[in-house]
Enzyme design. Structure first.
Site, short mmCIF file in Angstrom:
data_model
loop_
_atom_site.label_atom_id
_atom_site.label_comp_id
_atom_site.label_asym_id
_atom_site.label_seq_id
_atom_site.Cartn_x
_atom_site.Cartn_y
_atom_site.Cartn_z
N GLU A 36 35.29 68.05 24.54
CA GLU A 36 35.95 69.34 24.46
C GLU A 36 34.91 70.35 23.99
O GLU A 36 34.24 70.11 22.98
CB GLU A 36 37.12 69.28 23.46
N ARG A 262 35.21 54.19 16.94
CA ARG A 262 34.36 55.35 16.68
C ARG A 262 33.15 54.93 15.87
O ARG A 262 33.21 53.98 15.08
CB ARG A 262 35.10 56.35 15.79
N LYS A 272 33.73 67.42 14.35
CA LYS A 272 33.29 68.76 14.76
C LYS A 272 33.89 69.84 13.89
O LYS A 272 33.25 70.83 13.57
CB LYS A 272 33.71 69.01 16.22
P1 ATP Z 1 35.50 65.29 16.83
O1 ATP Z 1 36.49 64.56 15.98
O2 ATP Z 1 34.13 65.26 16.30
O3 ATP Z 1 35.93 66.65 17.22
P2 ATP Z 1 36.45 64.49 19.34
O4 ATP Z 1 36.87 63.14 19.74
O5 ATP Z 1 37.56 65.42 19.13
O6 ATP Z 1 35.45 64.41 18.15
P3 ATP Z 1 35.58 65.19 21.95
O7 ATP Z 1 34.79 66.35 22.38
O8 ATP Z 1 36.99 65.08 22.37
O9 ATP Z 1 35.48 65.15 20.38
O10 ATP Z 1 34.82 63.85 22.28
C1 ATP Z 1 34.28 63.53 23.52
C2 ATP Z 1 34.17 62.04 23.62
O11 ATP Z 1 33.35 61.53 22.58
C3 ATP Z 1 35.51 61.38 23.48
O12 ATP Z 1 35.64 60.39 24.48
C4 ATP Z 1 35.50 60.80 22.10
O13 ATP Z 1 36.29 59.66 22.02
C5 ATP Z 1 34.02 60.50 21.89
N1 ATP Z 1 33.68 60.52 20.47
C6 ATP Z 1 33.87 61.54 19.60
N2 ATP Z 1 33.50 61.19 18.36
C7 ATP Z 1 33.05 59.92 18.44
C8 ATP Z 1 32.53 58.97 17.50
N3 ATP Z 1 32.38 59.28 16.20
N4 ATP Z 1 32.16 57.75 17.95
C9 ATP Z 1 32.29 57.43 19.24
N5 ATP Z 1 32.77 58.27 20.18
C10 ATP Z 1 33.15 59.49 19.80
MG MG Z 2 38.91 65.06 21.09
#
Ligand code: ATP
Ligand code: MG
Length: 558
Positions: A36, A262, A272
């Site tokens: 995102e 994760r 983020k």
């Molecule tokens: P954040 O909590 O940091 O905002 P998010 O999952 O909301 O992370 P996205 O932009 O939706 O952020 O993530 C893109 C991809 O990266 C998704 O498939 C998510 O599952 C993966 N991802 C995000 N954080 C991690 C992590 N700590 N370890 C492994 N994969 C991750």
């Molecule tokens: Mg997300």
């Protein structure tokens, strides 16, 4: 792609291999990385990128880069640009053009209409509080919304009114009609669409209704022909809904969602939202502050794509969470740089040394290897003169026991140069040591003096022929192992006040007058340092400490 991503095995790879062997999967393997664009990518995303692109690579498939851009208020073009360059920098090439969930807005809408027409979705006017009450709890079933039996024709009309902007923010939502008594809360008539009067970075003001993740994600995957939709464990409970959307719409294929744990790192934050707070509230200089666990921050600090990919391989992919020691990340970058980083000398706190027996006005040039174990990396020219600088910390007037560096009467070797002995300590009128008067032994270039071996080696630069630089000694951003674990303590309380120590007045050898920007240097005996054009100060080049030399993780795990 690289060999290292081919070799690492994990349960997802095995799963796909099995399904190919059994014949339940045929055709190309297609994955996607779906960020995102509401912030910069961090080390956790690197794991997901390495996994998704790595899987595609292993099976000679494809991996798409898709912006999951359905929340316009929090997203921006700046984030899109940063994410694209981070993925490319990590060494991955997405298949075809970059994709956007917003490209599919019209399709999402059509599929929603399809659900209404088959009596599987309805427009609901419950407010947020009421909605929560109707939802029930983990132990109690929910109740049907009073709007659940609205006639289909009315639902169609109202949904089209939602799109046409005839209601205000939050007045209505579109909900799936599934089961308010489901033990899985995600299946209790989840919201599919909500009204948001917000300008979108891609579609402008064309839309005032935006789909929810659980609805848009499976459809986006299906429209792109994704075969394996890899996501983190918190979506495990959403999988029934993912499958429900695919089963109840006329999408062209049925991707399979597979969850993995994760990546969490100690001493680090990987959210983020929290990282954004550090930026917005000025706790760091920006998303690419070299202390940030963002890919752009780590890049500026001197981390290499190779080291991040190796680290992700070391971490592996599994179903159970857990926290990885940040020392392992530091180990990965040290290992990479140890074999590749050019060597140089930098004196952090210069102390003048005069070689009293070296002819005044003369100078010579020493030829030293760029890398001691790798002759292919060539040589560098290091000027030697009557006045040199060594580090203040390498001299002790009253040395402790076992002192191996310089002290009165004691000889040391200057790295790559001659052996010298300290004969006199000169102080200013405040009693500060300002100069050491030493004698060098002209017979000791590359050989030890007759009869003994100097105990220590110190680094140095020529006083007249070196370059003044600014050094950013970075350390961990947090001084607490799990900075955001305590509910009652704000994570910013755990920021490490020593995470940045700026050293001015340091000097590097002349060969660094035009530093290379592709790899950090190993400043001998100090650590790895990466040239940072963005933060040069008053014309003096700046170097960021990537990591120190001491590897406590390797020791603890050997
Ligand atoms: P954040 O909590 O940091 O905002 P998010 O999952 O909301 O992370 P996205 O932009 O939706 O952020 O993530 C893109 C991809 O990266 C998704 O498939 C998510 O599952 C993966 N991802 C995000 N954080 C991690 C992590 N700590 N370890 C492994 N994969 C991750
Ligand atoms: Mg997300």
């Amino acid at each position: 792609m690289s060999a290292e991503s081919k070799k690492a095995h994990n349960f997802i790879r095995s799963l796909i291999e099995d399904s190919i062997q059994e014949g339940s999967h045929t055709g190309k393997v297609v994955t996607r990385f779906p960020p995102e664009p509401n912030g910069y990518l961090h080390i956790g995303h690197a794991k997901s990128i390495c996994l998704n692109f790595g899987i595609a690579d292993t099976f000679d498939g494809e991996c798409n880069l898709r912006f999951d851009d359905t929340n316009p208020e929090k997203e921006s073009q700046e984030y899109i640009d940063a994410i694209k360059s981070d993925v490319a920098w990590l060494g991955y090439q997405w298949a075809g053009e970059v994709r956007y969930a917003s490209n599919y807005f019209e399709a999402f809408y059509e599929f929603a209409v399809e659900l209404i027409e088959s009596d599987k979705a309805f427009v609901c006017g419950l407010g947020a509080d009421q909605m929560a009450q109707y939802r029930g709890t983990l132990t109690e079933p929910g109740r049907n919304s009073p709007d659940r039996d609205r006639p289909m024709a009315d639902n169609l009309k109202m949904f089209s009114n939602m799109r046409a902007g005839q209601y205000h923010n939050g007045e209505f939502v579109l909900r799936a009609k599934i089961d308010m008594a489901s033990p899985n809360m995600n299946m209790r008539d989840p919201i599919l669409y909500r009204i948001r009067y917000a300008e979108h970075h891609q579609t402008g003001n064309a839309w005032c209704i935006y789909p929810m993740y659980d609805f848009s994600h499976p459809i986006s995957d299906a429209l792109e022909g994704v075969t394996h939709s890899l996501c983190t464990l918190e979506f495990e409970d959403h999988r029934p809904l993912y499958d429900w959307v695919l089963a109840n719409t006329s999408v062209p294929c049925r991707p399979r969602q597979i969850e993995f744990a994760r990546l969490n790192l100690n001493y680090t934050i990987t959210s983020k939202r929290k990282l954004k707070r550090l930026v917005d509230e000025g706790y760091c200089s920006g998303w690419n502050d070299p202390r940030m666990p963002t890919i752009s921050g780590m890049r500026r600090r001197g981390y290499t794509p190779e080291s991040l990919r190796t680290f992700c391989d070391m971490v592996g992919v599994n179903k159970s969470g857990g926290t990885v020691d940040v020392g392992m990340l530091e180990h990965a970058i040290r290992e990479d740089l140890n074999t590749r980083a050019p060597r140089a000398m930098c004196v952090m706190r210069p102390l003048m040394v005069t070689l009293t027996n070296y002819p005044d006005g003369e100078q010579e040039t020493l030829t030293l290897p760029v890398h001691p174990q790798n002759p292919d990396m060539g040589t560098r020219q290091v000027p030697w003169s009557r006045t040199l600088f060594i580090d203040r910390e390498d001299f002790a007037e009253e040395p402790p026991r076992k002192w191996k560096r310089l002290s009165p009467g004691q000889a040391v070797r200057l790295r790559g140069g001659y052996v010298m002995t300290c004969r006199e300590v000169v102080r200013d009128n405040r009693g500060e040591i300002v100069e050491l008067r030493c004698e060098y032994d002209p017979e000791t270039l590359g050989v030890n003096p007759e009869g003994y071996k100097p105990k220590g080696v110190v680094h140095w630069v020529s006083a007249t022929d070196s370059v003044e630089v600014v050094i950013h000694q970075y350390d961990r951003l947090f001084n607490h192992e799990s900075p955001d674990s305590a509910k009652d303590v704000d994570f910013v309380e755990h920021l490490n006040p020593e995470s940045l120590v700026t050293v001015t007045g340091a000097r590097v050898e002349k060969s660094l007058a035009a530093p290379r920007g592709d790899l950090p240097y190993q400043f001998e005996r100090e650590g790895y340092f990466f040239y940072d054009p963005e933060s040069s100060l008053g014309g003096r080049p700046a170097f960021n400490r990537t990591v120190t030399l001491r590897d406590s993780w390797a020791k603890a795990n050997s």
